[in-house]
Design a protein around this motif. Sequence first.
Motif: not given
Ligand code: MG
Length: 488
Positions: A230-232, A243-245, A382-386
């Motif tokens: 989700f973050n690549i 992304i997403d740090f 719809f990313s599934e990470e928090h």
């Molecule tokens: Mg994300």
Amino acid sequence: MKLDVNALRYLTKDDFRVLTAVEMGMRNHEIVPAELVDRIAGLKHGGTYKVLRNLLKNKLVHHDATKYDGYRLTYLGYDFLAIKTLVNRGVFASVGRQIGVGKESDIFEVATEDGTVLAMKLHRLGRTSFRAVKSKRDYLRHRRSFNWLYLSRLAALKEFAFMKALGDHGFPVPTAVDCNRHCVIMSLVQGYPLVQVKELQNPDDVFDTILGLIVRLAEHGLIHCDFNEFNIMIDDDEKITVIDFPQMVSVSHRNAQMFFDRDIECIYKFFNKRFNLTSEENEEQDGSESDGEGNSRPSFLSVKKAAGSLDKELAASGFTRKEQVEMEKYIDEDAEGHDSGSDDDDEVGDAVPIDSLKIDRDHSDEPDCTLTSRDSGVPGTFSEEHGTSCSGENRLESSPSGSNGDAKEALESEGKMLSQEDEDNDDSSLDHDEEEEDAELTKKLNKQRKKAIAAAHGRRRPASSRNAYKDKGKGTMNSKIQRQACKW
Ligand code: MG
Ligand code: ADP
């Protein structure tokens, strides 16, 4: 969350002044007493109450009369303050379609004056993890600064600082452009999240590159902690961007090894499932070692953390060790209390397409922005990470018109709340109440306004400010505000 930027067109200087006053009041109050808003804003003739009515109508503030008559910012109000500040700085000039929605963020396209399109990430910390935060209420009582506004600000600040430091060290990340409150502006990444990609020309190469990145990050002293499909982002040439740090931690974190292994595991699992890559096909990674079962994968212990940590650069970008410690505490909390998201119902839904809006730098009472209708956006992933949370500074540009001089200087506010007693910070759930309250509240605001005018004429404090809300502490509220204003 709906971001109806159209409302921005109609907001006046006074609107922003009062909105900023509410934000400032939230440093010390979860719900800011109406009188305090009035005093910070310092508008003549009870102007604050008239403005509050408008802000309420646009859902930029929420009214709460549970303990006393007061207001707090909604996420929308916070969005507008950040957007306005960044527009005034010349960072961008218009807001476009929504391109992504994460569990704890909304991502929009924004465009600069010369037409360059950038990405704007609005952190929404607490959107999904607030239940977990609530369940830790006893614990949080002792950590009063933990709340959605503050955490979102901290998350943005962290994200910005890490993105900048990583970019400076040659990592494939978006270019960090600017940050204000809970909002990060970065370059727009071409391509798609890896999770959307069904086929790759060179899955082995992509796999190697990604694992190599995890190792290189660790060599620089960092672990992403949410390194997954989700973050690549990947483009047509199969070039990747991470992304997403906000959840990144140092390799010196007590759970560093677990986080590192989890990132590696996510990539193995995904490539195995989606592209049928087995671990045997992917041996010989940098820093790899055998796990005794014939599989070979990068190991935390064998990574040479020689390149040192990025602490220096991070501190230079405004994200200090103290903030890192606070974030890490929150991440631990969140990880413990995190459930898989089955009840994340209320706000993580379809992204709401919005019209592009050209926003004025200097706000005047005459709305003169150009509204161009653009393609409504296809909702993003719809990313599934928090995630975790962000920064804030904001200057109240308008010259003070108040008679009491409470806000003589331009004011900078961090939007940091110090108390956390609210049972429900979910703005959307409050919408109905707000509508029902509307008529009654309008009446009340008119009344308060009249009272304020009368008080100004008679040079008396409005009776309500003597009774409904009592200043605490040694100094008067005025002197407190002046002190704060100086600090900001
Ligand atoms: Mg994300
Ligand atoms: P969250 O922290 O909520 O997971 P992310 O930073 O992962 O938010 O962003 C969510 C989604 O928004 C991504 O999966 C991606 O589709 C999109 N997105 C985020 N940043 C960018 C960017 N710089 N350029 C293009 N799309 C982006």
